[in-house]
Motif scaffolding. Structure first.
Motif, mmCIF file in Angstrom:
data_model
loop_
_atom_site.group_PDB
_atom_site.id
_atom_site.type_symbol
_atom_site.label_atom_id
_atom_site.label_comp_id
_atom_site.label_asym_id
_atom_site.label_seq_id
_atom_site.Cartn_x
_atom_site.Cartn_y
_atom_site.Cartn_z
ATOM 1 N N ILE A 194 0.915 -1.027 0.086
ATOM 2 C CA ILE A 194 0.032 0.049 0.119
ATOM 3 C C ILE A 194 0.899 1.227 0.075
ATOM 4 O O ILE A 194 2.067 1.386 0.683
ATOM 5 C CB ILE A 194 -0.927 -0.147 1.233
ATOM 6 C CG1 ILE A 194 -1.850 1.162 1.278
ATOM 7 C CG2 ILE A 194 -0.335 0.105 2.473
ATOM 8 C CD1 ILE A 194 -3.260 1.003 2.184
ATOM 9 N N PRO A 278 -6.044 -4.290 3.107
ATOM 10 C CA PRO A 278 -5.719 -3.016 2.755
ATOM 11 C C PRO A 278 -6.056 -1.569 3.749
ATOM 12 O O PRO A 278 -5.351 -1.022 4.217
ATOM 13 C CB PRO A 278 -5.965 -2.700 1.416
ATOM 14 C CG PRO A 278 -5.888 -4.046 0.665
ATOM 15 C CD PRO A 278 -6.323 -4.855 1.696
ATOM 16 N N ARG A 296 -4.111 7.735 0.635
ATOM 17 C CA ARG A 296 -3.979 6.524 0.008
ATOM 18 C C ARG A 296 -4.178 6.582 -1.660
ATOM 19 O O ARG A 296 -4.870 7.026 -2.030
ATOM 20 C CB ARG A 296 -4.946 5.380 0.764
ATOM 21 C CG ARG A 296 -4.934 4.211 -0.070
ATOM 22 C CD ARG A 296 -5.615 3.559 0.864
ATOM 23 N NE ARG A 296 -6.241 1.972 0.189
ATOM 24 C CZ ARG A 296 -7.145 1.320 0.836
ATOM 25 N NH1 ARG A 296 -7.276 1.268 2.142
ATOM 26 N NH2 ARG A 296 -7.761 0.277 -0.009
ATOM 27 N N ALA A 299 -2.957 0.310 -3.489
ATOM 28 C CA ALA A 299 -2.963 -0.704 -2.401
ATOM 29 C C ALA A 299 -3.428 -2.096 -3.236
ATOM 30 O O ALA A 299 -4.207 -2.055 -4.270
ATOM 31 C CB ALA A 299 -4.119 -0.602 -1.570
#
Length: 378
Positions: A194, A278, A296, A299
């Protein structure tokens, strides 16, 4: 079977001939001689399709530059042998041996060693698949052979991902083996990965009057300190110890040599054990960096080892070595997400993959072939 003939300079090129019944190491060399950098897999896909189409005991399906070949024997169990056809770009270093075409050399002990792009990642594994597909007309399990494109690039381009979207029924199975290089040892599952972008903000000012601003790069120091003192954990999952890692992998900020920067960004990569998904991995990183602006960006879930499946246990016993965890992400995760336990097993040292010195020993390719043949005929 869909026809996707390779076209070069406006002319339909005849597929390269592959001898699937000869030495599997020589077959590896022939596969390596067909340049197949990601995005240019048509020629090797044509050659693989043509070779498999000559085998009456297999049904063959093509999707783009990916090919699936299957036995239909009505066995109680179906296993999948999968490998990708593409390689990373050719090396640019003058005199590199990790290029195309392949070259045979002798090791210090007289062993035949094959040099060239794809030697370990993963034309050796693909050659093993093809040799088994030709030689096993009545294996003890039904076998699905999967050859796919676009593995060495962004995940959304993956040929295996496309096959799962377009023809998931052709990928049904009880157990899968991905023939990535493992030095002939079973490597179960894989870590997940990730990535995050962390941002710090300040206030711009002339560097001669720095007290009038706030330095966003300096504010990143705390983030970097937290990452540098972080000690990765080792997590036991189904009997294998998966070591995690958490690192800053990229950083940038500032606009000029006389301006206090008001913006700084760093990229963080977390390789997490397959006991987490994740979302769990994200929660872990956010707990380590509370209060920071984290985004983020990418991932991919890992995969549990799957070694408790009877087919996997039988295969491990055939190989005769203690299984290891796979630290890097591989496509076993795609099979695991589809409910198919999967392991990595293939010829060659993974540390040589993508290198200017990429090579594989001929005896390693033959040993991999022997282990899989024994397992599928015992």
């Amino acid at each position: 079977m869909t026809n996707h003939k390779h076209v070069k300079d406006g002319v339909v090129a005849a597929p390269a001939h592959l001898d699937l019944e000869g030495d599997v190491a020589e077959l590896t060399a022939r596969l390596m001689d067909i340049e197949s950098v990601s995005g240019g897999e048509a020629a090797i896909a044509d050659a693989v399709e043509a070779a498999l189409a000559r085998l009456p005991h297999l049904s063959v399906h093509r999707d783009g530059d990916s090919i699936i070949a299957r036995t239909e024997l009505g066995r109680a169990e179906r296993v999948i042998l999968a490998g990708h056809l593409d390689t990373v770009p050719l090396p640019t270093t003058p005199g590199s041996r990790g290029t195309v075409p392949s070259v045979w050399e002798k090791d210090d002990d007289g062993t035949d060693v094959l040099y060239g792009r794809g030697a370990t990642d993963m034309k050796g594994g693909v050659a093993v698949q093809l040799a088994l597909a030709a030689g096993l007309t009545a294996p003890n399990r039904d076998v699905t052979y999967v050859f796919y494109d676009h593995e060495e690039v962004e995940g959304y381009k993956s040929g295996l991902g496309r096959l799962f979207r377009n023809s998931p029924e052709l990928l049904d199975g009880d157990f899968a083996i991905l023939l990535e290089p493992t030095d002939g040892t079973v490597e179960g599952g894989c870590n997940g990965t990730i990535r995050f972008r962390v941002t710090t903000k300040g206030r711009a000012a002339h560097s001669a009057r720095a007290w009038m601003g706030e330095n966003a790069i300096h504010k990143m120091a705390d983030v970097l300190t937290r990452l540098s003192v972080h000690r990765p954990v080792t997590v036991n999952v189904d009997g294998l110890d998966f070591r995690e890692s958490l690192n800053a992998v990229k950083i940038g900020g500032g606009i000029a040599g006389n301006v206090i920067p008001d913006h700084c960004e760093a990229e963080i990569n977390y390789r997490f054990a397959p006991d987490k998904d994740p979302d769990g991995a994200e929660a872990y990183v956010r707990a380590l960096l509370p209060g920071y602006d984290l985004e983020r960006t990418d991932a991919a879930a890992g995969a549990r080892p799957g070694l408790n499946h009877p087919a996997a246990a039988a295969f491990v016993a055939t190989v005769g070595q203690k299984p290891k965890p796979k630290y890097g992400w591989t496509d076993v995760a795609r099979f695991s997400a589809a409910g198919v336990p999967a392991v990595n097993f293939g010829p060659g040292d993974a540390l040589l993959a993508h290198s200017d010195d990429e090579h594989v020993r001929a005896d390693a390719i033959r040993a991999c072939y022997g282990s899989l043949r024994e397992w599928l005929t015992a």
